[in-house]
Design an enzyme around this catalytic site. Structure first.
Site, PDB file in Angstrom:
ATOM      1  N   CYS A  78       0.837  -0.939   0.252  1.00  0.00           N
ATOM      2  CA  CYS A  78       0.080   0.362  -0.029  1.00  0.00           C
ATOM      3  C   CYS A  78       0.963   1.514   0.309  1.00  0.00           C
ATOM      4  O   CYS A  78       1.746   1.733   0.898  1.00  0.00           O
ATOM      5  CB  CYS A  78      -0.541   0.394   1.092  1.00  0.00           C
ATOM      6  SG  CYS A  78      -2.015   1.335   1.503  1.00  0.00           S
ATOM      7  N   ILE A  79       0.426   2.144  -0.822  1.00  0.00           N
ATOM      8  CA  ILE A  79       1.589   3.611  -1.286  1.00  0.00           C
ATOM      9  C   ILE A  79       1.203   4.465   0.399  1.00  0.00           C
ATOM     10  O   ILE A  79       2.417   4.878   0.706  1.00  0.00           O
ATOM     11  CB  ILE A  79       0.902   3.668  -2.638  1.00  0.00           C
ATOM     12  CG1 ILE A  79       2.697   4.480  -2.899  1.00  0.00           C
ATOM     13  CG2 ILE A  79      -0.084   4.056  -2.482  1.00  0.00           C
ATOM     14  CD1 ILE A  79       2.858   5.489  -4.102  1.00  0.00           C
TER      15      ILE A  79
END
Length: 130
Positions: A78-79
């Site tokens: 997840c960025i």
């Protein structure tokens, strides 16, 4: 059967990541496909390039990478959770003016849409949380 895993626990702070890895290795050993592992919350630390655990502990980053190398498993991070915790790939490091990157290849930064897609496109999405 096509599996996806969601890993929300850090590599050495609780049992979630180690349990996910053992489950993943069992899935592929039984002939199923583990297509995606998505790392979220503190689980993003499983993609840290500079992890160097003691020799008597499992190197979870290397073992997740082996799933990619041996079985083509996508390792998605997840960025938003990654950036919050200092995990940047080369592109994000340049964009934020940082001198180096900290995300291990072949882990890749991606959005939560990829997690939703995994839940819709795989037969099973299994979650490992602290």
């Amino acid at each position: 059967m096509r599996y996806a895993l969601l890993v929300q626990g850090g590599p050495y702070s609780d049992q979630a990541a180690h349990s996910a890895l053992r489950f993943a290795e069992a899935v592929v050993a039984r002939g199923h496909r583990l297509e995606t592992v998505f790392f979220y919350h503190d689980g993003v630390y499983n993609a840290a390039r500079l992890a160097a655990p003691p020799q008597d502990e499992p190197h979870l980053v290397d073992r997740f990478r082996a799933l990619h190398d041996d079985h083509g498993t996508q390792l998605k991070v997840c960025i938003a959770a990654g950036l919050r915790r200092g995990l940047l790939d080369e592109r994000e490091a340049a964009r934020h003016g940082k001198q180096g990157h900290s995300l291990e290849a072949p882990f890749e930064l991606t959005g939560l849409g990829q997690l939703i897609d995994a839940g819709l496109s795989h037969d099973r999405l299994i979650t490992f949380s602290p």
